[in-house]
Design an enzyme around this catalytic site. Sequence first.
Site, PDB file in Angstrom:
ATOM      1  N   GLY A   1       0.827  -1.194   0.000  1.00 35.62           N
ATOM      2  CA  GLY A   1       0.000   0.000   0.000  1.00 35.62           C
ATOM      3  C   GLY A   1       0.858   1.239   0.000  1.00 35.62           C
ATOM      4  O   GLY A   1       2.066   1.191  -0.247  1.00 35.62           O
TER       5      GLY A   1
ATOM      6  N   VAL B   1       3.235  -5.560   3.270  1.00 29.94           N
ATOM      7  CA  VAL B   1       2.834  -6.478   4.330  1.00 29.94           C
ATOM      8  C   VAL B   1       3.238  -7.888   3.922  1.00 29.94           C
ATOM      9  O   VAL B   1       2.908  -8.344   2.818  1.00 29.94           O
ATOM     10  CB  VAL B   1       1.317  -6.410   4.601  1.00 29.94           C
TER      11      VAL B   1
ATOM     12  N   ASP C   1     -10.169   6.001   6.245  1.00 33.30           N
ATOM     13  CA  ASP C   1      -9.887   5.183   5.060  1.00 33.30           C
ATOM     14  C   ASP C   1     -10.621   3.847   5.148  1.00 33.30           C
ATOM     15  O   ASP C   1     -10.063   2.795   4.837  1.00 33.30           O
ATOM     16  CB  ASP C   1      -8.376   4.959   4.926  1.00 33.30           C
TER      17      ASP C   1
ATOM     18  N   THR D   1       1.808   3.093   2.426  1.00 35.98           N
ATOM     19  CA  THR D   1       2.751   3.272   3.528  1.00 35.98           C
ATOM     20  C   THR D   1       3.736   2.136   3.659  1.00 35.98           C
ATOM     21  O   THR D   1       4.693   2.247   4.426  1.00 35.98           O
ATOM     22  CB  THR D   1       2.006   3.421   4.867  1.00 35.98           C
TER      23      THR D   1
ATOM     24  N   LYS E   1       4.376  -5.548   8.705  1.00 36.03           N
ATOM     25  CA  LYS E   1       4.294  -4.414   7.785  1.00 36.03           C
ATOM     26  C   LYS E   1       5.596  -3.636   7.848  1.00 36.03           C
ATOM     27  O   LYS E   1       6.017  -3.184   8.921  1.00 36.03           O
ATOM     28  CB  LYS E   1       3.116  -3.514   8.149  1.00 36.03           C
TER      29      LYS E   1
END
Length: 736
Positions: free
Chosen positions: A276, A281, A387, A278, A296
């Site tokens: 994603g 994972v 989100d 950020t 993550k």
Amino acid sequence: MSEELEALLARGELLPAARRLCAVGRHDEAADLFAKLGLFAEEGACARHAGDLVRAHTAHLKARAWAEAAQDRERALAEALPADHEALRRTLAEQCLAAGRPAEAAVLLELAGEVEGAAAAYEAAGNDLAAARLCGFIGRHRHAVELLQRHLDGLDASADESERAEARLALARAKIRLGRPDEAIPLLQAVERSTAPRWRRREALSLMLGCFSALDYRAATEAVWQRLLPYLDDPPADHRTYLARLAVDQEETGDDDLDERWVAGRYRLQRLLGAGSTGQVYLAQDVASGREVAVKLLAGVAGNRGGVDRFFREARIARSLEDPGIVRIFEADAARGYIAMEYLPAGTLADRLRGGRRLGVAEMKRIVAGVARALAAAHRRGVLHRDVKPENIFLDAAGRPRLGDFGAAHLLSFKQTGTGHLLGTLAYMAPEQLDDSPLSARTDLWALAVSAYRALTGRLPFPGPDVAAQQEAGAPPPSSLRPGLSHEVDRFFERAFAVDPAARFPDAIAFAAALEALPEEDAPVEEAPRAEGSPRAEAPDTGSVRYEVLRAMGERVSLARDAALGRLVVLERIPSEADAYLDRIRAVAAAANPHLQPVLDLDPEAGLVVYAFLDGEPLPEAARTPRPHRAALRVAADVAVALVDHPGPLRPQRIFVHGGRAVLALAGLESLRAGAAPPRDVRPTVGRVLGWLSTGADPGPTEGPLEAVGEAPPHGAAHLAGWLEEALLPKRTKAS
């Protein structure tokens, strides 16, 4: 004051007077005279001797900035101050702004960590690229797109191909971050066709591959993959492996085998689960406890202090909430940049809904109400998720929902604005998120309602591209998409999607209670919705029925709903042994003409071409009310641009006008099928469009309206388009 000084000043000999003042230790007065003379280095030296550090640095900045060439000013400013003087930087930035020098102020504000202020200063200075970079950094992706589009539109004829390619790539990346891969594709195609450096064309193809893959257009994905292969030194076996490699941060992973990668000497990474904004994972083995966990890793954090804060805010929030409906966090290490969390092997709600699948009413209520109660726990602590979407709703082995990915959440008072942090996914964003208005708990509930609507109907209520206009118009009642649903369900979503937050459910508990009170019909599940009696399109094999045919639009052409993306498309069936026709469609698609109907996918095996659905009205309807001359001229210029790549004659019914711009329909175009050449003289066609829109009456093919614009309009499409753009330019310049 000595007689010598008085005499020097009386004669206007300021430089000798300044030097005399400096020699006798009157540095502040000497600095004033040097400033009047524009000798900023000398002004700075005197100010430093006088103990006025702020003035000294201001003078030093002036000297450095004006000594360097204009393009080197930012570098000069960056070197002008020590790295730890942030307060001084802010003070100097304020002085630069007051002096009308926003470019210097922007650099100082960015160095001081004032990102929002720096973005505004860059924009004021006309540096749209730098402003867009910072807007993207703080989550204002929509404004970043606007800035980058303005930068691209503003490039003049002197800009080289490399500069244009860089601008298109930047805009494409911003559109991808905003969840608009379909809009990024034409920009990337233009870069591929350009003479830009090889590495830029490779980047364009890589991004294009990801866009088509995200849209699940398999034939187009494979075609781009074949074009990308010559650019790769050691290509993997297929495009899926290549995209998975791209998702891994190369700086983090290096070239080591994944099976040998460890995090903190405790977690052995096994495979990539997802990536994603950020980080990535991974499924990992916790050798200390023996259990499987999800780890993550933060990606691309160099210079991104805000990104690091958001990443570890996720861990702090989730750990502090300790709610059974929220994904558990086991460990977070800011120094090493990772979070170890609960691994939920059942995947996400998005996995369950892939391919337009739907849930039964009872199952939808159970999952969504569980998420609502998890949100209630977060809201009680003053935490907004911001989100909420199916990708962040995880399911445990028993099918119970868990809300995860609080990386975008902000610890804030519900009275705060949160301006500039547009971090959610566009289709799930509430109206107040789209226009940077104050956010509240009801913002999260809007996104949860969008997720519930999609789970129940198989489509998004506001699929875009103009999400804000669709929100104002209201979502289609779920019962219209899924026969058998009650009107109570319609009323629930009508309230959940109220544009005014005050008209929605007051809190997550009320939302959950109203949801659980809905009746449970035994409607069919797990299949994309289909209109009563409508036939299925023989779509490309995507593992599920993707395209739902709604109605015929002509021979071999149908209006359909793309169940995977929740939007309308136009399907055209291609007869067998029509290779020449397919080649012509590919050529038109490769031209990426912005005023021709976009080709989304082409599957020769299935005999299917997928076109974008065109909003707006056909020209005869759009021209019923006369338009101002400039507005009519704008549409005529768009038509001229389209005719550069449009084959054969053009019928007015195929010109669609929306938002003051024009796009020409291609689906089922007979002249394209027949291989007709573009017309050599387009003046009668474009003149007809201009005259029709200006007067509200069809004048027939004519050059007259063009001759009223200027002398000797050129007959070729490309030259006429440029001629019309020039006719628009003076008014555009004046308006700006």
